[in-house]
Structures are given as structure tokens and as C-alpha cells.
Design an enzyme around this catalytic site. Structure first.
Site, PDB file in Angstrom:
ATOM      1  N   HIS A  53      -4.207   6.569  -1.120  1.00 27.36           N
ATOM      2  CA  HIS A  53      -4.778   6.552   0.232  1.00 27.36           C
ATOM      3  C   HIS A  53      -3.705   6.772   1.298  1.00 27.36           C
ATOM      4  O   HIS A  53      -4.024   7.064   2.446  1.00 27.36           O
ATOM      5  CB  HIS A  53      -5.454   5.184   0.450  1.00 27.36           C
ATOM      6  CG  HIS A  53      -6.784   5.250   1.128  1.00 27.36           C
ATOM      7  ND1 HIS A  53      -7.535   6.394   1.273  1.00 27.36           N
ATOM      8  CD2 HIS A  53      -7.519   4.263   1.724  1.00 27.36           C
ATOM      9  CE1 HIS A  53      -8.668   6.108   1.913  1.00 27.36           C
ATOM     10  NE2 HIS A  53      -8.685   4.818   2.198  1.00 27.36           N
ATOM     11  N   ASN A  60     -13.051   6.460   5.427  1.00 26.45           N
ATOM     12  CA  ASN A  60     -13.161   5.495   6.524  1.00 26.45           C
ATOM     13  C   ASN A  60     -12.192   5.771   7.666  1.00 26.45           C
ATOM     14  O   ASN A  60     -12.490   5.474   8.828  1.00 26.45           O
ATOM     15  CB  ASN A  60     -12.950   4.069   6.012  1.00 26.45           C
ATOM     16  CG  ASN A  60     -14.093   3.633   5.113  1.00 26.45           C
ATOM     17  OD1 ASN A  60     -15.207   4.130   5.243  1.00 26.45           O
ATOM     18  ND2 ASN A  60     -13.818   2.732   4.194  1.00 26.45           N
ATOM     19  N   TYR A 107      -5.055  -0.973   9.772  1.00 23.51           N
ATOM     20  CA  TYR A 107      -5.601  -0.584   8.471  1.00 23.51           C
ATOM     21  C   TYR A 107      -6.384   0.722   8.612  1.00 23.51           C
ATOM     22  O   TYR A 107      -6.831   1.091   9.695  1.00 23.51           O
ATOM     23  CB  TYR A 107      -6.470  -1.707   7.885  1.00 23.51           C
ATOM     24  CG  TYR A 107      -5.599  -2.791   7.310  1.00 23.51           C
ATOM     25  CD1 TYR A 107      -5.029  -2.641   6.046  1.00 23.51           C
ATOM     26  CD2 TYR A 107      -5.277  -3.913   8.059  1.00 23.51           C
ATOM     27  CE1 TYR A 107      -4.182  -3.601   5.525  1.00 23.51           C
ATOM     28  CE2 TYR A 107      -4.417  -4.886   7.552  1.00 23.51           C
ATOM     29  CZ  TYR A 107      -3.865  -4.720   6.280  1.00 23.51           C
ATOM     30  OH  TYR A 107      -3.003  -5.656   5.781  1.00 23.51           O
ATOM     31  N   ASN A 134      -9.352   1.775   7.981  1.00 21.49           N
ATOM     32  CA  ASN A 134     -10.686   1.836   8.584  1.00 21.49           C
ATOM     33  C   ASN A 134     -10.674   1.552  10.084  1.00 21.49           C
ATOM     34  O   ASN A 134     -11.706   1.582  10.735  1.00 21.49           O
ATOM     35  CB  ASN A 134     -11.658   0.886   7.860  1.00 21.49           C
ATOM     36  CG  ASN A 134     -11.183  -0.545   7.890  1.00 21.49           C
ATOM     37  OD1 ASN A 134     -10.086  -0.841   8.356  1.00 21.49           O
ATOM     38  ND2 ASN A 134     -12.001  -1.453   7.400  1.00 21.49           N
ATOM     39  N   TYR A 138       0.808  -1.227   0.000  1.00 12.58           N
ATOM     40  CA  TYR A 138       0.000   0.000   0.000  1.00 12.58           C
ATOM     41  C   TYR A 138       0.842   1.278   0.000  1.00 12.58           C
ATOM     42  O   TYR A 138       0.301   2.370  -0.148  1.00 12.58           O
ATOM     43  CB  TYR A 138      -0.896   0.038   1.245  1.00 12.58           C
ATOM     44  CG  TYR A 138      -1.898  -1.088   1.306  1.00 12.58           C
ATOM     45  CD1 TYR A 138      -3.050  -1.068   0.525  1.00 12.58           C
ATOM     46  CD2 TYR A 138      -1.690  -2.180   2.151  1.00 12.58           C
ATOM     47  CE1 TYR A 138      -3.979  -2.096   0.585  1.00 12.58           C
ATOM     48  CE2 TYR A 138      -2.619  -3.219   2.214  1.00 12.58           C
ATOM     49  CZ  TYR A 138      -3.760  -3.172   1.432  1.00 12.58           C
ATOM     50  OH  TYR A 138      -4.662  -4.183   1.489  1.00 12.58           O
ATOM     51  N   ASP A 183      -5.761  11.783   2.629  1.00 13.08           N
ATOM     52  CA  ASP A 183      -6.069  11.975   1.206  1.00 13.08           C
ATOM     53  C   ASP A 183      -7.490  12.522   1.088  1.00 13.08           C
ATOM     54  O   ASP A 183      -8.361  12.162   1.872  1.00 13.08           O
ATOM     55  CB  ASP A 183      -5.924  10.645   0.464  1.00 13.08           C
ATOM     56  CG  ASP A 183      -6.800   9.537   1.049  1.00 13.08           C
ATOM     57  OD1 ASP A 183      -6.702   9.291   2.266  1.00 13.08           O
ATOM     58  OD2 ASP A 183      -7.596   8.934   0.311  1.00 13.08           O
TER      59      ASP A 183
END
Length: 196
Positions: free
Chosen positions: A21, A121, A73, A75, A16, A100
Site C-alpha cells: 500500500h 480508500n 493514514y 483513508n 507500514y 498502489d
């Protein structure tokens, strides 16, 4: 003076690291590098370091800040943020979240206090965990997905080649925006940052 808590949002792991994000996390990593510190694992499920934010007029070191990237993560960002606030005794008005933002043109930086989460989220998780939406946000513009591309797909894709060149400006601009916010307060900082 109470320290500030500056948190850059993203998802953990190399898969990631280059995603749109993760631009919030990129800014905090750059702030750590510029300050010559290493983000170290913290029991709050985050990597964190203590720095001084810039220099004051007359050359005094700027205010103390804890800079951090959650190791959860996106969320689930609220848990680490809430735990860091408790550990370092930081009130919500001294919390700055870098994230972001689809509703800001790519490369632009916008500052705001509180408001909705716009379907983000990470922000939703933080607001729920700390019990308020009234914290400062540094909104790092990633623009809207092209055509009919799904938002979730768009934010979890790496920046494209031309965007990556612009990141060399956007990432430091995010750090500058944090310093402006902390040194000058929201309204003055907005006048400076939003002029660009």
C-alpha cells in the site's frame, strides 16, 4: 508556470513502510533522495519538499514541483492533499497522485486522468476532499492477492522477497513516469510508459 503537486500515498510509520500500500510513498521518497532534498514536516499534515522535475531539452531545470507524502493514514489522504493544494495554490489539473493499483500487473506503471477509485480508500478520500476525480494518477501495479487472500490483508503486507528485487525497477519507473507526464503531457507519456 504553476508548480506541480506530486503526492505519494501510504500509511505513516515504520510498521507500514514496506507494505504494498506504501509504494506511492516509496516513489516520492526516492524522488526526494535523487533530487538531494529532504521531505520535511509541513503544516498540511504531510512531509514535503520542493524540487525541479528532471531537465528540459538543452539542460534547463525541469518544472517546479512540490513532492509530498501525507502523514495521515491512507483513508484520510484527502485532508493533507487539499491543504497542500491550497497552501501552494495548485489546481487539480496539476495534481499527480502515485498509488498502489491491484488492477495493474505487479511491476507495471500506468497513467490515467480521472476515473473511478477502484475501491482505493486514499483516492476516494482525495476525490471527496478536493471535489473532483479529475486529477492525474500514476498507478503502480501490485497485482492481485493470491488465492482467496483478502485485499486489505494483501495491501497491508510487505512486498515478498522476489517482489522486493523488482521494486528496484518499479520505484524509479514511477518517478520517470511523473517526469514523462509533466514534460510531455498525458497522451505522449502514456505511449512511452505503457510500452514497457
Amino acid at each position: 508556470m504553476d508548480p506541480w503537486l506530486v503526492v505519494g500515498l501510504g500509511n505513516p510509520g515504520p510498521k507500514y513502510a514496506g507494505n504494498r500500500h506504501n509504494v506511492g510513498a516509496m516513489v516520492v521518497e526516492r524522488m526526494a533522495a535523487d533530487a538531494g532534498v529532504t521531505l520535511r514536516a509541513h503544516k498540511a499534515r504531510a512531509a514535503a519538499a520542493e524540487i525541479r522535475l528532471g531537465t528540459m531539452p538543452g539542460g534547463m531545470p525541469g518544472p517546479k514541483a512540490v513532492i509530498a507524502v501525507p502523514s495521515s493514514y491512507m483513508n484520510e489522504s484527502g485532508g493533507p492533499v487539499s491543504a497542500l493544494m491550497k497552501f501552494f495554490k495548485i489546481p487539480p489539473e496539476r495534481l499527480v497522485i502515485l498509488h498502489d493499483e491491484l488492477d495493474v500487473d505487479f511491476g507495471a506503471v500506468r497513467l490515467k486522468l480521472g476515473g473511478g477509485e477502484g475501491g482505493h480508500n486514499g483516492l476516494r478520500s482525495i476525490s471527496k476532499s478536493i471535489g473532483t476525480k479529475d486529477y492525474l494518477r500514476v498507478r503502480l501495479g501490485i497485482g492481485r492477492p493470491p488465492g482467496r487472500m483478502d485485499v486489505a490483508d494483501f495491501v497491508l503486507k510487505d512486498f515478498n522477497a522476489s517482489e522486493r528485487k523488482e521494486l528496484d525497477f518499479l520505484v524509479p519507473a514511477g518517478g520517470d513516469a511523473v517526469e514523462a507526464l509533466v514534460h510531455r503531457g498525458l497522451t505522449d507519456a502514456q505511449n512511452i510508459v505503457h510500452a514497457h
